[in-house]
Design an enzyme around this catalytic site. Structure first.
Site, PDB file in Angstrom:
ATOM      1  N   CYS A  11      34.951  25.143  50.428  1.00 52.95           N
ATOM      2  CA  CYS A  11      33.589  25.437  50.851  1.00 52.95           C
ATOM      3  C   CYS A  11      32.978  24.303  51.655  1.00 52.95           C
ATOM      4  O   CYS A  11      33.325  23.156  51.478  1.00 52.95           O
ATOM      5  CB  CYS A  11      32.697  25.647  49.631  1.00 52.95           C
ATOM      6  SG  CYS A  11      33.408  26.683  48.374  1.00 52.95           S
ATOM      7  N   ARG A  38      36.993  23.609  57.632  1.00 53.92           N
ATOM      8  CA  ARG A  38      37.435  23.499  56.250  1.00 53.92           C
ATOM      9  C   ARG A  38      37.568  24.842  55.552  1.00 53.92           C
ATOM     10  O   ARG A  38      38.278  24.969  54.566  1.00 53.92           O
ATOM     11  CB  ARG A  38      36.385  22.738  55.447  1.00 53.92           C
ATOM     12  CG  ARG A  38      36.195  21.378  55.911  1.00 53.92           C
ATOM     13  CD  ARG A  38      34.773  20.987  55.578  1.00 53.92           C
ATOM     14  NE  ARG A  38      34.564  19.665  56.064  1.00 53.92           N
ATOM     15  CZ  ARG A  38      34.950  18.606  55.418  1.00 53.92           C
ATOM     16  NH1 ARG A  38      35.533  18.708  54.266  1.00 53.92           N
ATOM     17  NH2 ARG A  38      34.746  17.427  55.920  1.00 53.92           N
ATOM     18  N   TRP A  52      36.375  29.554  51.885  1.00 53.15           N
ATOM     19  CA  TRP A  52      37.751  29.918  52.244  1.00 53.15           C
ATOM     20  C   TRP A  52      38.566  30.060  50.975  1.00 53.15           C
ATOM     21  O   TRP A  52      38.710  29.116  50.212  1.00 53.15           O
ATOM     22  CB  TRP A  52      38.324  28.832  53.145  1.00 53.15           C
ATOM     23  CG  TRP A  52      39.744  28.968  53.496  1.00 53.15           C
ATOM     24  CD1 TRP A  52      40.265  29.739  54.483  1.00 53.15           C
ATOM     25  CD2 TRP A  52      40.844  28.279  52.897  1.00 53.15           C
ATOM     26  NE1 TRP A  52      41.619  29.574  54.522  1.00 53.15           N
ATOM     27  CE2 TRP A  52      42.001  28.686  53.561  1.00 53.15           C
ATOM     28  CE3 TRP A  52      40.956  27.359  51.853  1.00 53.15           C
ATOM     29  CZ2 TRP A  52      43.246  28.218  53.227  1.00 53.15           C
ATOM     30  CZ3 TRP A  52      42.202  26.890  51.515  1.00 53.15           C
ATOM     31  CH2 TRP A  52      43.336  27.320  52.209  1.00 53.15           C
ATOM     32  N   ASN A 104      29.693  24.225  45.684  1.00 55.86           N
ATOM     33  CA  ASN A 104      31.111  23.889  45.831  1.00 55.86           C
ATOM     34  C   ASN A 104      31.544  23.294  44.515  1.00 55.86           C
ATOM     35  O   ASN A 104      30.906  22.358  44.043  1.00 55.86           O
ATOM     36  CB  ASN A 104      31.339  22.803  46.890  1.00 55.86           C
ATOM     37  CG  ASN A 104      30.977  23.263  48.264  1.00 55.86           C
ATOM     38  OD1 ASN A 104      30.888  24.454  48.504  1.00 55.86           O
ATOM     39  ND2 ASN A 104      30.769  22.321  49.159  1.00 55.86           N
ATOM     40  N   GLY A 105      32.618  23.775  43.970  1.00 46.80           N
ATOM     41  CA  GLY A 105      33.107  23.175  42.732  1.00 46.80           C
ATOM     42  C   GLY A 105      33.499  24.234  41.734  1.00 46.80           C
ATOM     43  O   GLY A 105      33.869  25.355  42.099  1.00 46.80           O
ATOM     44  N   GLU A 151      57.650  14.778  58.345  1.00 46.78           N
ATOM     45  CA  GLU A 151      56.322  14.986  58.922  1.00 46.78           C
ATOM     46  C   GLU A 151      56.391  15.942  60.121  1.00 46.78           C
ATOM     47  O   GLU A 151      55.540  16.812  60.289  1.00 46.78           O
ATOM     48  CB  GLU A 151      55.711  13.622  59.308  1.00 46.78           C
ATOM     49  CG  GLU A 151      54.376  13.657  60.018  1.00 46.78           C
ATOM     50  CD  GLU A 151      53.249  14.357  59.258  1.00 46.78           C
ATOM     51  OE1 GLU A 151      53.424  14.673  58.061  1.00 46.78           O
ATOM     52  OE2 GLU A 151      52.213  14.614  59.882  1.00 46.78           O
ATOM     53  N   LYS A 200      54.461  19.509  60.310  1.00 47.94           N
ATOM     54  CA  LYS A 200      53.561  19.887  61.410  1.00 47.94           C
ATOM     55  C   LYS A 200      53.938  21.272  61.933  1.00 47.94           C
ATOM     56  O   LYS A 200      53.075  22.105  62.174  1.00 47.94           O
ATOM     57  CB  LYS A 200      53.635  18.879  62.572  1.00 47.94           C
ATOM     58  CG  LYS A 200      53.028  17.537  62.360  1.00 47.94           C
ATOM     59  CD  LYS A 200      51.508  17.494  62.380  1.00 47.94           C
ATOM     60  CE  LYS A 200      50.901  17.775  61.061  1.00 47.94           C
ATOM     61  NZ  LYS A 200      50.803  16.784  60.056  1.00 47.94           N
ATOM     62  N   GLU A 231      53.035  24.005  59.353  1.00 52.49           N
ATOM     63  CA  GLU A 231      51.590  24.178  59.196  1.00 52.49           C
ATOM     64  C   GLU A 231      50.982  25.055  60.276  1.00 52.49           C
ATOM     65  O   GLU A 231      50.176  25.915  59.994  1.00 52.49           O
ATOM     66  CB  GLU A 231      50.884  22.812  59.267  1.00 52.49           C
ATOM     67  CG  GLU A 231      50.976  21.986  58.020  1.00 52.49           C
ATOM     68  CD  GLU A 231      50.273  20.648  58.189  1.00 52.49           C
ATOM     69  OE1 GLU A 231      49.400  20.336  57.381  1.00 52.49           O
ATOM     70  OE2 GLU A 231      50.593  19.908  59.140  1.00 52.49           O
ATOM     71  N   HIS A 269      75.593  17.632  52.900  1.00 52.67           N
ATOM     72  CA  HIS A 269      75.609  18.053  51.498  1.00 52.67           C
ATOM     73  C   HIS A 269      74.874  19.375  51.288  1.00 52.67           C
ATOM     74  O   HIS A 269      74.417  19.665  50.187  1.00 52.67           O
ATOM     75  CB  HIS A 269      74.996  16.960  50.608  1.00 52.67           C
ATOM     76  CG  HIS A 269      75.758  15.669  50.677  1.00 52.67           C
ATOM     77  ND1 HIS A 269      77.008  15.512  50.135  1.00 52.67           N
ATOM     78  CD2 HIS A 269      75.463  14.496  51.267  1.00 52.67           C
ATOM     79  CE1 HIS A 269      77.443  14.290  50.377  1.00 52.67           C
ATOM     80  NE2 HIS A 269      76.523  13.651  51.064  1.00 52.67           N
ATOM     81  N   LYS A 285      41.590  21.532  55.097  1.00 51.84           N
ATOM     82  CA  LYS A 285      41.613  20.136  55.523  1.00 51.84           C
ATOM     83  C   LYS A 285      41.529  19.188  54.352  1.00 51.84           C
ATOM     84  O   LYS A 285      42.144  18.132  54.334  1.00 51.84           O
ATOM     85  CB  LYS A 285      40.457  19.903  56.491  1.00 51.84           C
ATOM     86  CG  LYS A 285      40.420  18.529  57.122  1.00 51.84           C
ATOM     87  CD  LYS A 285      41.522  18.381  58.130  1.00 51.84           C
ATOM     88  CE  LYS A 285      41.633  16.975  58.675  1.00 51.84           C
ATOM     89  NZ  LYS A 285      43.007  16.732  59.178  1.00 51.84           N
TER      90      LYS A 285
HETATM   91  C1  G6P Z   1      45.805  18.971  53.056  1.00 51.73           C
HETATM   92  C2  G6P Z   1      45.748  18.807  54.561  1.00 51.73           C
HETATM   93  C3  G6P Z   1      46.835  17.855  55.022  1.00 51.73           C
HETATM   94  C4  G6P Z   1      46.710  16.529  54.286  1.00 51.73           C
HETATM   95  C5  G6P Z   1      46.700  16.717  52.774  1.00 51.73           C
HETATM   96  C6  G6P Z   1      46.297  15.443  52.068  1.00 51.73           C
HETATM   97  O1  G6P Z   1      46.964  19.637  52.709  1.00 51.73           O
HETATM   98  O2  G6P Z   1      45.894  20.052  55.205  1.00 51.73           O
HETATM   99  O3  G6P Z   1      46.720  17.623  56.418  1.00 51.73           O
HETATM  100  O4  G6P Z   1      47.775  15.700  54.644  1.00 51.73           O
HETATM  101  O5  G6P Z   1      45.732  17.704  52.400  1.00 51.73           O
HETATM  102  O6  G6P Z   1      44.973  15.161  52.412  1.00 51.73           O
HETATM  103  P1  G6P Z   1      44.312  13.740  52.384  1.00 51.73           P
HETATM  104  O7  G6P Z   1      42.910  13.972  52.867  1.00 51.73           O
HETATM  105  O8  G6P Z   1      44.366  13.276  50.972  1.00 51.73           O
HETATM  106  O9  G6P Z   1      45.087  12.864  53.287  1.00 51.73           O
END
Ligand code: G6P
Length: 634
Positions: A22, A47, A95, A121-122, A507, A511, A514, A530, A629
């Site tokens: 939220c 978000r 969301w 939120n919460g 990473e 990406k 995602e 393996h 996010k």
């Molecule tokens: C979510 C985001 C990622 C991020 C992760 C950790 O999954 O989509 O992009 O790496 O949280 O978030 P932080 O704010 O702790 O780096």
């Protein structure tokens, strides 16, 4: 250290639960609230983007609530013929990760009499007990949310105790178990609103006879740079043309601490780029320079991290360093582990915060725990920090959002200083995390004497050249956009790397997953034989990070193994490389650098590759499905 946004969880009668991300916004002042609130929701939409709502008190003291399923634009459409007047209002974007978001469950929620409205939120953990009590008192519920329970409870207390809104909120929160950032409006009091937080973030912006309020500073920055970060268990009373007043749930009066916001509006705009993610990828020469500014002194080849200097002994006496993080930040942690072990010779373990907090980890008082988090709000990382703290460990935060919960909980730390990161897929925050961890490793190594002065000077000098080398690497954007077109057919990708570049392989794969929704695995190159080698055929794209470094020859052999099975090689090589380039179907070169700094360059083409594949596939790059996010529930 210092804050961002938020997830709510709604429990349902059947005990199925929903997790909801939220964003909240509020305004009280002299202007029409609606445009400010909608703009704020748009700013927070990165978000959460499944439903949205707004509540406004108009000049006739009517409290109007409008909600819509979908994006903020759907809410705007839904209110087209409605009365959206009023100089006081609240709004919410949400969301859901489980269950279907709908209009009834969207916020704001009315109380029974419809005199109060709340955004939240919460999670109210004891909502079921509270709800039962309210039902017995004649209250009925339209939604199945815990939030509606809270607003009904506030109303019930307000009416039965004949008390004002602020006191009713305080008394209600004393009965609540859980986490929240809430804002409540009362149609009988159009000159005030009451907000409170515990666990979930809340920032107040102070203008000229007006107040703004939001989950993070992004909706506020264009109106004022004076902010108050609401503390845990604080209740804020925002009154028209009156001073802000704050007291705790326990009734202790607090003096608002006004801080200057270090954020600019241009940081929140796309600045001509089609997506925030692309903008943020291209910002990296600048953000890396900013992360190092005042820390890496090129003239004197020196690094100064204040957070380290002030707590040098804790690091020098540490028997072990535990790095804890989630997602992309965890990948940065793995690179940090390599650097700290290489330069400082301190054993390092890197833990997923969610795993760490739920086993029974051995934590000693001479451990240093480095918590890495872009948002500074990730619930699991915050919980890991609290756990380690309770065992006496020293906590060092590496966070981006100033004033967030993790930096506040940490004993010390270093901000990454890359400005707001809006794209859900982290890019610029990642490279800055790696840079900060590298600086830290170099400082500890030099202080401990485990890193020679000569090597230290060489690496520091090279670190200073990284922003320029990223700029060089970014020039291959067009080439990567071309490559991307070739690979949109793929259902799977494998990414391979070794040493410092194994986390980069993970990473790169993350990406791609995602934002393009293509399945991808990051693997240590030598481990391929393996298992994953069974997946290789002429359709399988294999991204190999193969710069000139210690394991180059080994990686060349790994590439040969893939070639023998007809896999399609996309390689990341050092400029001037011919061996791997000739073996590859596609190749991207990065400037030569120190081995420990290669991840800072190798990350760039992988970010761009994922970006372009997602664009060609027509994905919503900045708001990929099912992702958030900042994940403030476990
Ligand atoms: C979510 C985001 C990622 C991020 C992760 C950790 O999954 O989509 O992009 O790496 O949280 O978030 P932080 O704010 O702790 O780096």
């Amino acid at each position: 250290m210092n804050k961002k946004d938020d997830i709510c969880i709604y429990f349902f009668i059947n005990f199925e639960f929903k997790k909801i991300m939220c964003g909240i916004v509020g305004y009280i002042g002299k202007r029409e609230a609606y445009p400010i609130l909608i703009k704020g929701l748009h700013r927070l939409e990165y978000r959460g983007y499944d439903s949205a709502g707004v509540a406004l008190i108009n000049g006739k003291q009517q409290l109007n609530v409008y909600k819509a399923k979908g994006k903020v634009a759907d809410l705007e459409h839904a209110v087209e013929s409605k009365d959206i007047s009023g100089t006081i209002g609240i709004a919410h974007t949400r969301w859901a990760t489980h269950g279907e978001p709908n209009q009834v469950n969207a916020h704001p929620h009315y109380s029974e009499s419809e005199e109060l409205a709340i955004i939240h939120n919460g999670i109210i953990e004891n909502y079921a007990v509270l709800k039962q009590g309210l039902i017995e008192n004649g209250y009925s519920f339209k939604s199945e949310t815990d939030t509606e329970v809270l607003v009904q409870l506030i109303e019930h207390i307000k009416k039965t105790d004949k008390t004002d809104l602020q006191t009713a909120v305080q008394l209600a929160l004393n009965q609540v178990v859980g986490a929240y950032a809430i804002v409540v409006l009362d149609q009988n009091n159009p000159d005030k609103m009451v907000a409170a937080r515990k666990g979930s973030p809340l920032v107040i912006g102070i203008g000229e006879n007006e107040y703004f309020l939001a989950s993070d500073a992004t909706p506020i920055v264009e109106f004022t740079d004076k902010v108050v970060y609401v503390g845990d268990e604080e209740i804020v009373h925002l009154r028209r043309n009156k001073e802000l007043s704050i007291k705790t749930i326990g009734n202790v009066v607090k003096t608002p601490e006004i801080k200057k916001l270090e954020m600019t509006l241009s940081q929140l705009e796309k600045g001509g780029y089609p997506h925030f993610m692309l903008k943020e990828i291209f910002e990296q020469p600048t953000t890396l320079a900013t992360s190092m500014r005042g820390r890496v002194n090129i003239e004197h080849n020196n690094i100064t991290l204040a957070g380290f200097i002030d707590n040098k002994e804790r690091f020098l006496n540490a028997k072990r360093i535990i790095i804890t993080a989630c997602g992309t930040s965890w990948h940065a942690g793995l690179i940090g582990m390599h650097a700290i072990e290489e330069f400082a010779r301190i054993p390092v373990v890197v833990e997923y915060s969610s795993e760490f907090r739920y086993r029974s980890p051995v934590i000693n008082s001479d451990d240093v725990v480095i918590a890495i988090s872009q948002s500074g709000e990730t619930a699991d990382t915050l919980a890991a920090v609290e756990l380690a703290k309770s065992h006496g460990a020293f906590i060092y935060g590496v966070c981006n959002v100033v004033g967030a919960s993790i930096p506040r909980a940490a004993h010390s730390g270093s901000y990454t200083h890359v400005g707001p990161e809006i794209g859900v897929a982290s890019t610029k925050a990642f490279t800055a995390q790696v840079a900060v961890l590298t600086m830290l490793a170099l400082m500890i190594g030099r202080e401990k004497g485990t890193l020679s002065q000569e090597r230290y000077l060489q690496i520091v000098a090279e670190l200073g050249k990284i922003p320029e080398k990223i700029k060089e690497t970014l020039k291959q954007d067009d080439l990567l956009a071309e490559f991307a077109k070739t690979f949109t057919y793929a259902q799977n990708f494998i990414y391979l790397g070794r040493g410092y570049n194994y986390p980069i392989a993970m990473e790169g794969a993350l990406k791609l997953k995602e934002i393009s929704y293509i399945h991808a695995e990051g693997y240590p190159a030598a481990e391929m034989k393996h298992g994953p080698i069974a997946l290789i055929n002429e359709e399988m794209p294999v991204v190999v990070i193969a710069p000139h470094c210690g394991t180059y020859d080994k990686v060349v052999s790994n590439i040969q193994e893939i070639k023998a099975r007809k896999g399609r090689i996309i390689s990341i090589v050092t400029e001037g490389d011919t061996i791997v380039r000739d073996m590859s179907d596609y190749s991207i070169s990065i400037p030569a650098t120190e081995e420990c700094l290669v991840p800072l360059l190798a990350a760039i083409p992988l970010q761009l590759l994922a970006y372009h594949i997602a664009v060609v596939k027509g994905r919503n790059v900045d708001q990929p499905r099912n992702l958030a996010k900042s994940v403030t529930v476990e």
